[in-house]
Every structure is written in structure tokens, then in C-alpha cells.
Design a protein around this motif. Structure first.
Motif, mmCIF file in Angstrom:
data_model
loop_
_atom_site.group_PDB
_atom_site.id
_atom_site.type_symbol
_atom_site.label_atom_id
_atom_site.label_comp_id
_atom_site.label_asym_id
_atom_site.label_seq_id
_atom_site.Cartn_x
_atom_site.Cartn_y
_atom_site.Cartn_z
ATOM 1 N N PHE A 101 0.822 -1.210 0.000
ATOM 2 C CA PHE A 101 0.000 0.000 0.000
ATOM 3 C C PHE A 101 0.852 1.255 0.000
ATOM 4 O O PHE A 101 0.355 2.350 0.243
ATOM 5 N N GLY A 102 2.142 1.122 -0.252
ATOM 6 C CA GLY A 102 3.004 2.282 -0.419
ATOM 7 C C GLY A 102 4.080 2.438 0.631
ATOM 8 O O GLY A 102 5.186 2.864 0.333
ATOM 9 N N GLY A 103 3.777 2.109 1.867
ATOM 10 C CA GLY A 103 4.779 2.248 2.911
ATOM 11 C C GLY A 103 4.689 3.547 3.673
ATOM 12 O O GLY A 103 3.854 4.413 3.398
ATOM 13 N N THR A 104 5.568 3.699 4.640
ATOM 14 C CA THR A 104 5.531 4.792 5.610
ATOM 15 C C THR A 104 6.719 5.723 5.416
ATOM 16 O O THR A 104 7.823 5.273 5.096
ATOM 17 N N ALA A 105 6.506 7.016 5.631
ATOM 18 C CA ALA A 105 7.559 8.016 5.515
ATOM 19 C C ALA A 105 8.145 8.339 6.884
ATOM 20 O O ALA A 105 7.503 8.168 7.920
ATOM 21 N N HIS A 106 9.364 8.837 6.882
ATOM 22 C CA HIS A 106 10.055 9.229 8.104
ATOM 23 C C HIS A 106 9.290 10.354 8.806
ATOM 24 O O HIS A 106 8.728 11.234 8.145
ATOM 25 N N PRO A 107 9.259 10.381 10.135
ATOM 26 C CA PRO A 107 8.474 11.409 10.834
ATOM 27 C C PRO A 107 8.998 12.826 10.672
ATOM 28 O O PRO A 107 8.240 13.789 10.832
#
Length: 396
Positions: A101-107
Motif C-alpha cells: 500500500f506504499g509504505g511509511t515516511a520518516h516522521p
């Protein structure tokens, strides 16, 4: 076999720009009133079974059902409230946080990765969206995102009674661990004490024998300096540091994990279109292709590494090591530049973190002097409370 919907009900991107969440119910699951964790909120990595909540594990492939998480139920009974489920690297088989589903970005920098596989867990903790996050660690999947997101991550001793993996979709039953991430160590300790019933007391570093594992060619110069600076902090508190060496253990780790992951997902792999992304599918096919002899040899090698680490504990009380080889890489980056030359990102990361999951010893990831680059402290099997106590002795 439960099949996840084609598209999970993500929140409005304006409310979750990092794409950290896989599922957010209208209201949290409330914890029991007046419990020792009452008032604390937590997120749940989307490997843990939670009744009434969907499970995606970051994939479009059908998943086996492993029931309800004992650990989530226990945390609710102790008073903590579950806010929702967080994103992860697809089926936890990776360290970047990317999934179907695309993944997560750094905060702090959306161009960079938060690390994985507990990517959403680390982000939810770093941004203060929860008091602590529930993650898993098979080869560094708590410690790596903790290090790259600037939070604390704790991987307990393998099989620790307080940190049950029952009701968690496995990746590797040999290496899987469950554990917390939080912005501060005090919260991690509070949760551990409530779950275990054991008291964690701050410990002095005076006279503690620290084995410094710092393979210079495996980390950038700035990471090496951050680890040496941390060692200096320990020495200023009276610790005695000495260099130690450990081998690269991926020759044992990789066959064990891939072969076991392929067995977990055997039903999906038997389909004409399993539903995994190409990279994940390729790793699972590698696991399927491994011979029994190859896996047996990997376990024999693991036993040799375990004996060598057990011998090391006769000379040191704790090991200090880098948790990651570089600052957070860019999204899509496949290699990192190290003193030895370009190295595939997966190998560069796992050879630092995987040994301590492979061998089942407790490890604590802590922030260092370099933003978004953590270190790890490692102790003998079963020395969880002393390890956490040493962490408290640093006033982090």
C-alpha cells in the motif's frame, strides 16, 4: 484463510501524512480502569490479531489466521488503551517500511524511510500519537526504526513470558520477538514492569564491563563517531570498555528466516497469483527453494554463534554496538556507501541487528548524539531487567 480488502480504510492523508496507520477505529479499545497502565495509549503493529479489527500485514496476499494476540489483551487488562493498527514492511520481511500500500515516511523527513519492519510503530511513537507502540523484531525490526526515528526500542529475551508472540502473524518462529517503542525509556520500563511483575531499578555503570562492537567498515564515519561518543558517556560513568569482535551471521539468519517465512505463507504461495509484491515474493520463493540440508546447516551455524556469544559473556557484561549503519536512507535507495564500498541496504542493516534476534538475547536501542542514529545495548539471555536498569542509569 482471511483475505484482506483490496484497499484498507486509511485515514485522510491530511491526518496521516506519514502513512503510519493501517487501521484507526472511531474510538480506541479502552483499557481496564485503575490498572497500572491506565492513562497510557498504544498502537498495535498490524501483525497482532485484535478481535474486530482487520489484519493486512502490509500485503494484498491472503493471510493465515493466528488468532487474537495474548499481549494486546494483557495490555488492555492492565489499563492501556489501543488506538489502532500501524503499517509495517510487507509481512515484516524487510527493513525499509515499504509494502503493498506504499509504505511509511520518516516522521521528520518524508523523503527518507523510517526503517522497518515496525515502521508505523516507530512513527506513531516519534510523533507522540501514542505513549508507546507495540512492534515485533525478527532481525532488527524494533531497533532499526527506533534508531532511525529517534525513539527507544526494546527487544526482550526470546520467549520472555511478559512479551508473548501468541496471536501474532509469524515471520520466523526461531527469531520473532514482540516488544515496545516509546519516546522515553521510562515508559518502556513502566510497561515492562506491569507486564512482568518485575521491578527495574536504575543501575550504576561503575565497573560494568562493556564490549564495544564497532566494525568500522560497516558504518559511516559519523555513525562510528556517535557510537564512540556514547562509549565515552559510559566510561565517564565508570564503565570499562574493550573492543570485541562478532562475525557476520547472515549465513545462518537468512536461510532460517526465509525458510520459515515460506512455510508460514505456503497457502498463498500455492496460488497462481499469491498477491505479494515482487520483492517479497522473490524472498519467499528463495525460502521455498532451500533444501532441508541448507536449513539444517544454518541451524548448526546458529548454534556455533550462540556458543561464541555465550563465551563472550564471561568477559563482558553488556555489548555496545551501532543499531544502524547510516543515517536514514532516502526512499527507494537500494545501496549505502560505506568505507568498504557500496553495500546493499538490506545486508548493511541486518548484519548489525540480526545477530541479537537470531541468538535471542535482549537488546535496547537508544538515541545517540547524532540525530536519527541510535545505538544498541545488548545483554545475556534473561538479563532484561539489568539491561533496562542500565538504560535508566543513563537518564535518557
Amino acid at each position: 484463510m482471511p483475505v484482506p480488502p483490496a484497499d484498507p480504510p486509511f485515514q485522510d492523508p491530511a491526518l496521516d501524512p506519514q502513512h503510519a496507520w493501517a487501521y484507526r477505529p472511531a474510538s480506541p479499545l479502552p483499557g481496564a480502569p485503575d490498572g497500572p497502565l491506565s492513562g497510557l495509549s498504544f498502537s498495535v503493529k498490524d501483525l497482532f490479531g485484535v478481535p474486530g479489527w482487520p489484519q493486512y500485514a502490509g500485503t494484498r496476499a491472503p493471510l493465515p489466521d493466528f488468532g487474537a494476540s495474548v499481549l494486546v489483551r494483557r495490555l488492555l487488562d492492565l489499563g492501556a488503551s489501543a488506538v489502532g493498527k500501524t503499517q509495517l514492511h510487507e509481512i515484516a520481511l524487510g527493513i525499509t517500511g515499504m509494502n503493498a500500500f506504499g509504505g511509511t515516511a520518516h516522521p521528520a523527513d518524508p523523503a527518507r524511510i523510517p526503517g522497518g519492519s515496525s515502521s508505523g510503530a516507530a512513527v506513531s511513537a516519534a510523533l507522540g500519537q501514542v505513549d508507546f507502540a507495540l512492534g515485533t523484531d525478527t532481525g532488527g525490526s524494533i531497533r532499526v526504526p527506533a534508531a532511525w526515528c529517534g525513539v527507544v526500542g526494546y527487544k526482550p529475551t526470546k520467549g520472555h513470558a511478559a512479551w508473548s508472540t501468541k496471536g501474532v502473524l509469524p515471520l520466523s518462529w526461531t527469531c520473532d520477538h514482540a516488544g515496545p517503542l516509546a519516546r522515553d525509556l521510562a515508559t518502556v520500563v513502566r510497561v515492562h514492569e506491569a507486564l512482568s511483575g518485575d521491578r527495574v531499578q536504575s543501575r550504576s555503570w561503575s565497573g560494568v564491563r562493556v564490549g564495544l562492537w564497532l566494525p568500522q567498515n560497516w558504518v559511516t564515519a559519523e555513525v562510528a563517531q556517535a557510537v564512540l561518543s556514547f562509549a565515552g558517556r559510559l566510561e565517564a560513568r565508570g564503565a570499562l570498555t574493550t573492543p570485541v569482535e562478532l562475525p557476520e551471521m547472515l549465513g545462518a539468519y537468512t536461510p532460517i528466516v526465509l525458510s520459515e517465512a515460506a512455510q508460514v505463507h505456503a497457502a498463498a504461495l500455492a496460488l497462481s497469483d499469491p498477491g505479494f509484491t515482487p520483492f517479497t515474493l522473490g524472498l519467499l520463493r528463495q525460502g521455498q527453494a532451500l533444501s532441508e540440508d541448507a536449513v539444517r546447516e544454518a541451524h548448526a551455524l546458529r548454534a556455533e554463534y550462540r556458543a561464541a556469544l555465550d563465551d563472550l559473556w564471561s568477559r563482558v557484561d553488556v555489548v555496545l554496538a551501532p543499531a544502524v549503519p547510516t543515517p536514514p536512507p532516502l526512499r527507494g535507495q537500494e545501496e549505502v556507501a560505506l568505507p568498504e564500498g557500496p553495500v546493499l541496504l538490506r545486508r548493511a542493516v541486518l548484519r548489525l541487528s540480526a545477530p541479537f534476534s537470531l541468538l535471542g538475547v535482549p537488546a535496547l536501542a537508544l538515541p545517540s548524539s547524532l540525530p536519527f542514529v541510535g545505538v544498541q545495548l545488548v545483554a545475556p539471555r534473561g538479563a532484561d531487567e539489568p539491561l533496562l536498569g542500565l538504560g535508566l542509569g543513563l537518564d535518557i
